[in-house]
Design a protein around this motif. Structure first.
Motif, PDB file in Angstrom:
ATOM      1  N   GLY A  15       0.800  -1.215   0.000  1.00 17.48           N
ATOM      2  CA  GLY A  15       0.000   0.000   0.000  1.00 17.48           C
ATOM      3  C   GLY A  15       0.833   1.265   0.000  1.00 17.48           C
ATOM      4  O   GLY A  15       2.071   1.236   0.109  1.00 17.48           O
ATOM      5  N   ALA A 235      -6.531   1.571  -7.732  1.00 12.33           N
ATOM      6  CA  ALA A 235      -7.147   0.324  -7.273  1.00 12.33           C
ATOM      7  C   ALA A 235      -6.878  -0.810  -8.266  1.00 12.33           C
ATOM      8  O   ALA A 235      -6.632  -1.958  -7.866  1.00 12.33           O
ATOM      9  CB  ALA A 235      -8.652   0.515  -7.084  1.00 12.33           C
ATOM     10  N   VAL A 236      -6.896  -0.478  -9.538  1.00  9.50           N
ATOM     11  CA  VAL A 236      -6.572  -1.467 -10.572  1.00  9.50           C
ATOM     12  C   VAL A 236      -5.118  -1.923 -10.414  1.00  9.50           C
ATOM     13  O   VAL A 236      -4.816  -3.128 -10.440  1.00  9.50           O
ATOM     14  CB  VAL A 236      -6.813  -0.871 -11.972  1.00  9.50           C
ATOM     15  N   ALA A 238      -3.361  -1.885  -7.771  1.00  8.63           N
ATOM     16  CA  ALA A 238      -3.220  -2.675  -6.545  1.00  8.63           C
ATOM     17  C   ALA A 238      -3.634  -4.126  -6.801  1.00  8.63           C
ATOM     18  O   ALA A 238      -2.944  -5.065  -6.378  1.00  8.63           O
ATOM     19  CB  ALA A 238      -4.069  -2.063  -5.428  1.00  8.63           C
ATOM     20  N   ASN A 239      -4.746  -4.323  -7.483  1.00  6.69           N
ATOM     21  CA  ASN A 239      -5.176  -5.691  -7.768  1.00  6.69           C
ATOM     22  C   ASN A 239      -4.173  -6.440  -8.645  1.00  6.69           C
ATOM     23  O   ASN A 239      -3.918  -7.626  -8.448  1.00  6.69           O
ATOM     24  CB  ASN A 239      -6.558  -5.674  -8.442  1.00  6.69           C
ATOM     25  N   TRP A 242      -0.999  -7.302  -6.460  1.00  2.00           N
ATOM     26  CA  TRP A 242      -1.202  -8.407  -5.523  1.00  2.00           C
ATOM     27  C   TRP A 242      -1.382  -9.726  -6.282  1.00  2.00           C
ATOM     28  O   TRP A 242      -0.921 -10.783  -5.836  1.00  2.00           O
ATOM     29  CB  TRP A 242      -2.394  -8.097  -4.611  1.00  2.00           C
ATOM     30  N   SER A 243      -2.011  -9.676  -7.443  1.00  2.00           N
ATOM     31  CA  SER A 243      -2.144 -10.886  -8.274  1.00  2.00           C
ATOM     32  C   SER A 243      -0.777 -11.414  -8.693  1.00  2.00           C
ATOM     33  O   SER A 243      -0.537 -12.623  -8.643  1.00  2.00           O
ATOM     34  CB  SER A 243      -2.950 -10.585  -9.551  1.00  2.00           C
TER      35      SER A 243
ATOM     36  N   MET B   1      -8.598  -1.499  -1.992  1.00  2.00           N
ATOM     37  CA  MET B   1      -8.213  -2.259  -0.798  1.00  2.00           C
ATOM     38  C   MET B   1      -7.338  -1.395   0.094  1.00  2.00           C
ATOM     39  O   MET B   1      -6.683  -0.473  -0.374  1.00  2.00           O
ATOM     40  CB  MET B   1      -7.543  -3.573  -1.245  1.00  2.00           C
ATOM     41  N   ASP B   2      -7.341  -1.690   1.374  1.00  2.00           N
ATOM     42  CA  ASP B   2      -6.571  -0.901   2.322  1.00  2.00           C
ATOM     43  C   ASP B   2      -5.108  -1.363   2.345  1.00  2.00           C
ATOM     44  O   ASP B   2      -4.789  -2.460   1.912  1.00  2.00           O
ATOM     45  CB  ASP B   2      -7.164  -1.066   3.735  1.00  2.00           C
ATOM     46  N   LYS B   3      -4.230  -0.515   2.884  1.00  2.00           N
ATOM     47  CA  LYS B   3      -2.847  -0.947   3.036  1.00  2.00           C
ATOM     48  C   LYS B   3      -2.767  -2.030   4.121  1.00  2.00           C
ATOM     49  O   LYS B   3      -3.644  -2.104   5.001  1.00  2.00           O
ATOM     50  CB  LYS B   3      -1.936   0.232   3.348  1.00  2.00           C
ATOM     51  N   PHE B   4      -1.760  -2.858   4.034  1.00  2.00           N
ATOM     52  CA  PHE B   4      -1.644  -3.936   5.024  1.00  2.00           C
ATOM     53  C   PHE B   4      -0.205  -4.425   5.128  1.00  2.00           C
ATOM     54  O   PHE B   4       0.608  -4.178   4.235  1.00  2.00           O
ATOM     55  CB  PHE B   4      -2.570  -5.105   4.672  1.00  2.00           C
ATOM     56  N   ASN B 205     -13.048  -3.422  -3.575  1.00  2.00           N
ATOM     57  CA  ASN B 205     -12.331  -3.717  -4.821  1.00  2.00           C
ATOM     58  C   ASN B 205     -11.045  -4.504  -4.551  1.00  2.00           C
ATOM     59  O   ASN B 205      -9.987  -4.192  -5.103  1.00  2.00           O
ATOM     60  CB  ASN B 205     -12.040  -2.419  -5.586  1.00  2.00           C
ATOM     61  N   LYS B 207      -9.973  -7.711  -5.387  1.00  2.00           N
ATOM     62  CA  LYS B 207     -10.455  -8.809  -6.232  1.00  2.00           C
ATOM     63  C   LYS B 207      -9.805 -10.151  -5.902  1.00  2.00           C
ATOM     64  O   LYS B 207     -10.464 -11.190  -5.963  1.00  2.00           O
ATOM     65  CB  LYS B 207     -10.239  -8.453  -7.704  1.00  2.00           C
ATOM     66  N   VAL B 208      -8.517 -10.138  -5.590  1.00  2.00           N
ATOM     67  CA  VAL B 208      -7.846 -11.407  -5.281  1.00  2.00           C
ATOM     68  C   VAL B 208      -8.403 -11.997  -3.987  1.00  2.00           C
ATOM     69  O   VAL B 208      -8.729 -13.195  -3.916  1.00  2.00           O
ATOM     70  CB  VAL B 208      -6.317 -11.207  -5.180  1.00  2.00           C
TER      71      VAL B 208
END
Lengths: 383, 383
Positions: A15, A235-236, A238-239, A242-243, B1-4, B205, B207-208
């Motif tokens: 993040g 947000a895109v 970020a997804n 993480w993917s 999604m939030d930071k983590f 949002n 998604k994963v």
């Protein structure tokens, strides 16, 4: 599913603003070498954030790690590490920088006669310097795994060790906003094919692994094109980020057969013709799906249904549709899907086949039964 | 999604015969206390495998950790650990044994006046003994996380620390074949509700995380009933075991809102009426879905579509159908789905509400806005 051992100890800070966490995850007494690539981190604010986080630490830097990191470049860093006594390496960049840093970490501690043996002879890694990383290009998954690919001339060689898994990884999607469309495309496609190479084999009733892999494929298909269309949508990004990490941290590959044929053939395209890694994968994968449609039938049909919602027609019709949809996705991501797309033709296949033979890639596939003749068929299908 | 920030360092050995790996993962110089429950491991071969693996190690044992591990029992183990100088704890059993062992590991090193403070006052855990575990009941996810629930009389109290995450976890599905149908049901339902409590909130949002959670729900719905119908199917047990670990190792919960209302209300049912933990969850969850259908609408509709394939009707109709399918799944798993099913009625609600108030559970839900009145509504809906 087969028995397995799995461990993914890397601490992930995900993040915006997480680069500051470096200061908490590197011991204060370490002498740190910050390793990066062509300098894009100097223009997108990442370098400044890293420098700010390292305020008060003893650190220096090594720049110039290339895409497909070159052995000779990395050995210059090894020399610097040894001469000046660095004992923590911080990779800042994409998969190439992280892979290169892993090799530096192992080579700096190597006690054999020549660190080349780590790559060429798979000499065991007994010790390695600790690594952290700040990832700026989501793609390879290198940020949490123990694998590394290093190039020397036309040879792309792999080594792996749990000792070079980063102790921490900073994943700030903000850092990816300055990537070029081509880098974004390549990253999404790379992560997609990593997932496919652990998924598209034969069923072993590993339901969690299958669902997780399908979840990543669905996410990348949904978010990849958006990253090109609306490049500022964090947000895109970020997804996607993480993917890409989940695609190759080992989790979806535990206890299941794997087939890295697309990567192995792709490496020869990069080695011989300097084609971007991901763009070799988008050329080769559809041909692998086509040529291996019999042995992969059950998973291809499952992929068709669960990823693309294809539930009608014969198995072959569904597979044809799934391959077409895969190619359509790659085209949406603006990557080549045939050798012709990168201006290669039938005359180049012998070159690639010779390289595969030279590198011992004569028994590929999840059953180890794909011969050189099969690889030729795949390349011909990819024309 | 939030930071983590996320880290799951536990080394997992999954599959038949993996108990032998204990010998490689505990340093030879450790004095090991093997901690287990009611002794079922003495009749299903697990104890023998553990003893064989520990051949040559310095070890002793502590038996008698209950389901919902009791503080007083655990303190007896703490006394033994301190008196005899054990410095490695090996939990062999289900989630209660693992949770109890975590408390022993923390309490044995606690330097405050009374280890009860760890649970009652959330006193910080500064050091803890290292733990390994051999899991025999897939359910709680305790084998790879840092959480622990300990009971003292009617109080069920939680503590958590990364220091009590097991260093390794042996997951051999064979060890689960001797479980009773009730234990199997409870485990599947527990893992299912763990997943739901990290999933059924509002969309951010992520998604994963959503796809992974849905993958676990789909797997548990598919495999749970099979584990009851064909109890010797080891592949089914393997999928359930791996689902339960993934459901609560933190991965599906990173960067997303969570709502542990069902667990918090369920704990009072266990504390006051000694109802099995999972069977409280199957009573409470459908009522939470019903009462919170407005704030959870978007995720309930997504759940309806992706988990049950419900794609027609108004949002409310889809939600009704999804709740009905959830209840049907619980009934298939042979667990209660109402207070009446466990012979509780309206007169018992005050008791439960009083306990919730006593434990400070006055602001539940993903928004922290569920009041005691809302909890009463949930319990009335569960009648």
């Amino acid at each position: 599913m087969d028995k397995f051992t799995y461990q993914s100890p890397t601490k992930i800070h995900f993040g915006e603003g997480q680069i500051a966490e470096i200061a908490n995850d590197i011991p204060k007494d370490k002498k740190i070498l910050v390793i990066y690539g062509g300098g894009s981190i100097k223009t997108n604010g990442v370098y400044e954030q890293v420098a700010a986080a390292l305020s008060g630490f003893n650190w220096d830097e090594f720049a110039g790690v290339e895409p497909n990191p070159q052995y000779d470049t990395l050995m210059q860093a090894v020399a610097k590490v040894k001469a000046e006594g660095f004992d923590f390496l911080l990779a800042v960049g994409g998969g190439s920088v992280v892979d290169g840093t892993k090799f530096i970490a192992a080579a700096a501690c190597y006690e054999g006669s020549d660190p080349w043996e780590i790559l060429h002879d798979q000499a065991p890694v007994i010790t390695a310097l600790p690594i952290g990383c700040v990832l700026t290009l989501p793609a390879t998954g290198s940020e949490t795994n123990g694998g590394s690919v290093v190039s020397r001339g036309k040879d792309k060689l792999f080594f792996g060790s749990p000792l070079v898994k980063p102790t921490f990884a900073i994943l700030d999607p903000q850092t990816t906003l300055s990537l070029s469309p081509r880098q974004v495309s390549n990253g999404v496609v790379d992560a997609f094919v990593h997932t496919m190479e652990q998924y598209l084999t034969f069923p072993v009733n590993a339901k969690v692994q299958d669902r997780f892999a399908e979840g990543l494929l669905l996410t990348l298909i949904e978010e990849g094109p958006k990253a090109l269309a609306t490049p500022n949508d964090i947000a895109v990004r970020a997804n996607i980020m993480w993917s890409a990490t989940q695609a190759l941290n080992g989790l979806i590959g535990v206890g299941v057969p794997q087939d890295w044929t697309t990567h192995m053939i792709g490496h020869e395209l990069t080695g011989n013709y300097a084609i971007d890694h991901a763009r070799t994968l988008s050329i080769v994968l559809p041909a692998v799906m086509q040529v291996c449609r019999t042995e992969k039938q059950a998973k291809l049909v499952q992929y068709a249904e669960r990823v693309f919602g294809i539930t009608t027609g014969t198995a072959d019709e569904r597979i044809d549709a799934a391959i077409a949809r895969t190619i359509a996705f790659f085209k949406e991501m603006d990557v080549p899907t045939s050798l012709a797309d990168v201006e290669l033709g039938a005359a180049d296949i012998d070159v690639l086949i010779n390289s595969l033979e030279k590198h011992g890639m004569t028994a590929l596939g999840e059953h180890g039964k794909l011969t050189i003749a099969d690889s030729r068929k795949i390349l011909e299908t990819a024309l």
